[in-house]
Write an enzyme that holds these catalytic residues in place. Structure first.
Site, PDB file in Angstrom:
ATOM      1  N   GLU A 152      40.539  48.508  39.321  1.00  0.00           N
ATOM      2  CA  GLU A 152      41.405  47.533  38.814  1.00  0.00           C
ATOM      3  C   GLU A 152      40.784  46.324  38.580  1.00  0.00           C
ATOM      4  OE1 GLU A 152      45.037  47.509  39.608  1.00  0.00           O
ATOM      5  OE2 GLU A 152      44.383  45.408  38.166  1.00  0.00           O
ATOM      6  N   ARG A 155      43.148  39.573  38.101  1.00  0.00           N
ATOM      7  CA  ARG A 155      42.311  38.209  38.454  1.00  0.00           C
ATOM      8  C   ARG A 155      43.394  37.957  39.582  1.00  0.00           C
ATOM      9  NH1 ARG A 155      42.903  35.624  32.903  1.00  0.00           N
ATOM     10  NH2 ARG A 155      44.616  37.044  32.998  1.00  0.00           N
ATOM     11  N   GLU A 156      42.972  37.030  40.558  1.00  0.00           N
ATOM     12  CA  GLU A 156      43.800  36.413  41.255  1.00  0.00           C
ATOM     13  C   GLU A 156      44.481  35.322  40.583  1.00  0.00           C
ATOM     14  OE1 GLU A 156      42.198  35.222  45.137  1.00  0.00           O
ATOM     15  OE2 GLU A 156      41.174  37.389  45.358  1.00  0.00           O
ATOM     16  N   LYS A 214      33.463  48.873  36.661  1.00  0.00           N
ATOM     17  CA  LYS A 214      34.320  47.563  37.373  1.00  0.00           C
ATOM     18  C   LYS A 214      33.023  46.830  37.868  1.00  0.00           C
ATOM     19  CE  LYS A 214      36.523  44.793  39.379  1.00  0.00           C
ATOM     20  NZ  LYS A 214      37.703  44.900  40.282  1.00  0.00           N
ATOM     21  N   ASN A 218      32.058  42.504  36.494  1.00  0.00           N
ATOM     22  CA  ASN A 218      32.124  41.482  37.442  1.00  0.00           C
ATOM     23  C   ASN A 218      30.554  41.039  37.315  1.00  0.00           C
ATOM     24  OD1 ASN A 218      34.643  41.520  38.006  1.00  0.00           O
ATOM     25  ND2 ASN A 218      34.685  42.124  39.895  1.00  0.00           N
ATOM     26  N   CYS A 270      35.419  38.725  45.116  1.00  0.00           N
ATOM     27  CA  CYS A 270      34.828  39.639  44.202  1.00  0.00           C
ATOM     28  C   CYS A 270      33.354  39.572  43.533  1.00  0.00           C
ATOM     29  CB  CYS A 270      35.852  39.958  43.079  1.00  0.00           C
ATOM     30  SG  CYS A 270      37.375  40.469  43.689  1.00  0.00           S
ATOM     31  N   LYS A 333      39.361  28.970  43.232  1.00  0.00           N
ATOM     32  CA  LYS A 333      39.748  28.625  41.758  1.00  0.00           C
ATOM     33  C   LYS A 333      41.076  28.274  41.898  1.00  0.00           C
ATOM     34  CE  LYS A 333      41.271  33.322  40.280  1.00  0.00           C
ATOM     35  NZ  LYS A 333      41.217  34.438  39.309  1.00  0.00           N
ATOM     36  N   ARG A 340      37.884  32.611  50.380  1.00  0.00           N
ATOM     37  CA  ARG A 340      36.517  33.375  50.522  1.00  0.00           C
ATOM     38  C   ARG A 340      35.390  32.974  49.557  1.00  0.00           C
ATOM     39  NH1 ARG A 340      38.742  39.335  49.581  1.00  0.00           N
ATOM     40  NH2 ARG A 340      40.048  38.138  48.123  1.00  0.00           N
TER      41      ARG A 340
HETATM   42  C1  UDX Z   1      37.275  38.512  39.354  1.00  0.00           C
HETATM   43  C2  UDX Z   1      37.412  39.145  37.984  1.00  0.00           C
HETATM   44  O1  UDX Z   1      37.709  38.419  37.062  1.00  0.00           O
HETATM   45  C3  UDX Z   1      38.593  40.414  37.894  1.00  0.00           C
HETATM   46  O2  UDX Z   1      38.402  41.070  36.648  1.00  0.00           O
HETATM   47  C4  UDX Z   1      38.040  41.336  38.752  1.00  0.00           C
HETATM   48  O3  UDX Z   1      39.290  42.174  39.166  1.00  0.00           O
HETATM   49  C5  UDX Z   1      37.984  40.513  40.473  1.00  0.00           C
HETATM   50  O4  UDX Z   1      37.120  39.610  40.058  1.00  0.00           O
HETATM   51  P1  UDX Z   1      38.486  36.813  40.512  1.00  0.00           P
HETATM   52  O5  UDX Z   1      37.857  36.688  41.344  1.00  0.00           O
HETATM   53  O6  UDX Z   1      40.159  36.764  40.661  1.00  0.00           O
HETATM   54  O7  UDX Z   1      38.605  38.133  39.384  1.00  0.00           O
HETATM   55  O8  UDX Z   1      38.356  35.273  40.000  1.00  0.00           O
HETATM   56  P2  UDX Z   1      37.880  34.883  38.293  1.00  0.00           P
HETATM   57  O9  UDX Z   1      39.077  34.264  37.605  1.00  0.00           O
HETATM   58  O10 UDX Z   1      36.894  35.826  37.645  1.00  0.00           O
HETATM   59  O11 UDX Z   1      36.894  33.665  38.744  1.00  0.00           O
HETATM   60  C6  UDX Z   1      35.747  33.871  39.670  1.00  0.00           C
HETATM   61  C7  UDX Z   1      35.277  32.700  39.984  1.00  0.00           C
HETATM   62  O12 UDX Z   1      34.201  32.134  38.662  1.00  0.00           O
HETATM   63  C8  UDX Z   1      36.045  31.274  40.222  1.00  0.00           C
HETATM   64  O13 UDX Z   1      35.220  30.739  41.414  1.00  0.00           O
HETATM   65  C9  UDX Z   1      35.934  30.448  39.091  1.00  0.00           C
HETATM   66  O14 UDX Z   1      36.113  29.066  39.425  1.00  0.00           O
HETATM   67  C10 UDX Z   1      34.522  30.994  38.603  1.00  0.00           C
HETATM   68  N1  UDX Z   1      34.498  30.514  37.023  1.00  0.00           N
HETATM   69  C11 UDX Z   1      35.237  31.200  35.999  1.00  0.00           C
HETATM   70  C12 UDX Z   1      33.727  29.683  36.693  1.00  0.00           C
HETATM   71  O15 UDX Z   1      32.879  28.871  37.603  1.00  0.00           O
HETATM   72  N2  UDX Z   1      33.517  29.434  35.233  1.00  0.00           N
HETATM   73  C13 UDX Z   1      34.168  30.297  34.119  1.00  0.00           C
HETATM   74  O16 UDX Z   1      34.174  29.885  33.285  1.00  0.00           O
HETATM   75  C14 UDX Z   1      35.210  31.192  34.845  1.00  0.00           C
END
Ligand code: UDX
Length: 461
Positions: A152, A155-156, A214, A218, A270, A333, A340
């Site tokens: 999967e 993104r949250e 996956k 990440n 994640c 975010k 977490r």
């Molecule tokens: C992530 C993956 O994007 C997703 O595909 C996977 O299924 C689960 O893990 P998520 O954890 O929901 O999703 O958050 P994501 O939007 O990827 O952001 C992760 C972190 O990176 C956040 O803390 C965000 O603030 C940070 N981030 C993101 C940055 O610091 N800079 C960026 O440019 C983008």
């Protein structure tokens, strides 16, 4: 089509509701009775935009049901999705796969006919084969439970959209692309409504590749963020602006601007644990050298949080004792209530430990933040958090913080210092309103001829 979804967290609950939205009859399963009770009432136990609406719609229509009874689940369907958590093991880098193992071990002996178990959780490569062994051990004679993988990528904050209109669907089968089996047939049928309405690429491959897709995705995203944050450290030292730099390099389509957002770095359930689990698994496979760079990715990421604390100390004149800091943001975010491994909450905690009176506000994550960090101060609005603050620190880029009116904040705050941990605030607007604006990765060049470049945002423009 009937199906079950094991696990009702961010992943499982979203998948269950979205499968119902696609027209399927879905039974969500969890061991947590209280959570299942809330879901049965149509309540989502966490914040995810758009999810409450489709969940309630399908609970009401009867297409989406919830249970804690594994026997009921075994009877209900032949297709069982597994979306339980795989957190970091305590005191280790490796992922804890006991929850997925438990689902397979408990469900398999209850199956009375052939079934397909589709893993969606992020797991170390090799897990699916191990789970197949667990299933084979537990099933009744004459019954076959095939374990396949379907990672999967949601993104949250965008979970519903990502599930209903995915970029791609990856399916890992023991026999790879050539396999024709009940598993392939049922998984194809489950996703058919997506492919009919808004087609996306479907990649059918072997189990190991699907598991690795996956974690690699990440790890790549984490590396991209840490790359720009490493460059941001040099920008601070050289008096350059990382946001302009990111715009410029991001215009190259080979690079792309997304995930080049410099600032406090990545957190959540994640990215941090996935890169650690990837290193651990590579080590177990004898390929540890290949992934050692991820240690550096992790270190760069954690250093940003310390740098934010240092910047706050500097902004407060060398000590946090007796100072009040408003921390805007607690979620890892925006558009999430997930705390977490949240950089925002981590920074708030460090500031508090260094003696600052720390007051946190987040539009959605206050309850989770309070439960994790009960000793911090909390406010019910951004302005309340800023009341009497010497420094205002933006740690999560919620739209309501970006839109804050500097004049309104100035009416309640004691100081006029805005620290931007996410490079999201309109710095010029705040400066024009009389604020000192400082941000990570944006050292302001000193005037021509004045010697050495300024350090990290220390100079007020
Ligand atoms: C992530 C993956 O994007 C997703 O595909 C996977 O299924 C689960 O893990 P998520 O954890 O929901 O999703 O958050 P994501 O939007 O990827 O952001 C992760 C972190 O990176 C956040 O803390 C965000 O603030 C940070 N981030 C993101 C940055 O610091 N800079 C960026 O440019 C983008």
């Amino acid at each position: 089509m009937r199906m079950t979804v094991f696990g009702t967290g961010y992943l499982g609950a979203t998948h269950a509701a979205c499968m119902a939205e696609l027209g399927h009859e879905v039974l969500g399963v969890d061991v947590d009775e209280a959570k299942i009770e809330r879901l049965r009432r149509g309540e989502v136990p966490f914040y995810e935009p758009g999810l409450p609406e489709i969940l309630r719609k399908h609970v009401d229509s009867g297409r989406l049901k919830f249970t804690t009874d594994y026997a009921e689940a075994a009877e209900f369907a032949d297709l069982h999705f597994i979306g339980v958590g795989t957190p970091q093991r305590k005191g280790e880098f490796a992922a804890d796969t006991t929850y997925v193992e438990d689902v397979v071990a408990r469900l398999s002996p209850l199956l009375t006919r052939d079934a397909v178990l589709v893993g969606k959780s992020t797991v170390p490569v090799g897990t699916a084969v191990r789970l197949q062994g667990i299933a084979d051990w537990h099933v009744r004679s004459g019954v076959r439970a095939e374990v396949v993988w379907n990672p999967e990528f949601l993104r949250e904050g965008f979970a519903v959209k990502d599930t209903l209109t995915p970029d791609r669907i990856v399916i890992g089968l023991p026999g790879g692309e050539q396999e024709q089996s009940l598993a392939r047939e049922l998984v194809d049928e489950a996703y058919a409504p997506i492919l009919e309405s808004d087609p996306c690429p479907v990649i059918v491959t072997d189990l190991a590749t699907s598991e690795l897709v996956k974690v690699s995705a990440n790890a790549f995203l984490a590396t991209k963020i840490s790359f720009i944050n490493a460059v941001s450290e040099v920008c601070e030292a050289a008096g350059a602006d990382v946001t302009v730099l990111a715009d410029a390099i991001g215009m190259d389509p080979r690079i792309g601007r997304r995930f080049l957002g410099a600032g406090l770095g990545f957190g959540g359930g994640c990215l941090p644990k996935d890169i650690r689990a990837f290193m651990a698994r590579a080590g177990e496979l004898g390929a540890d050298e290949a992934m050692t760079f991820l240690r550096e990715v992790d270190s760069i990421n954690m250093r940003r949080r310390e740098r934010m604390v240092d910047l706050t100390v500097e902004a407060c004149g060398g000590t946090l004792i007796g100072k009040t800091v408003a921390v805007l943001g607690a979620a890892f975010k925006p558009n999430s209530d997930d705390v977490r491994d949240s950089p925002a909450l981590n920074v708030a905690g460090m500031l508090s430990l260094k003696g600052a009176q720390t007051v946190v506000f987040d539009p959605q994550a206050l309850d989770n933040a309070r439960a994790l960090f009960p000793t911090l101060g909390y406010a019910e609005s951004a302005l309340q958090a800023c009341d009497g603050a010497d420094v205002v620190l933006v740690a999560t880029e919620w739209a309501e913080f970006v839109e804050l009116d500097p004049a309104a904040v100035a009416e309640v705050a004691r100081g006029r210092i805005l620290l931007d941990g996410r490079n999201c605030m309109p710095g010029d607007t705040w400066r024009e309103a009389g604020w000192t604006y400082r941000a990570l990765g944006r050292g302001v060049p000193v005037r021509a001829g004045s010697g050495t470049p300024a350090r990290a945002g220390l100079v007020t423009a």
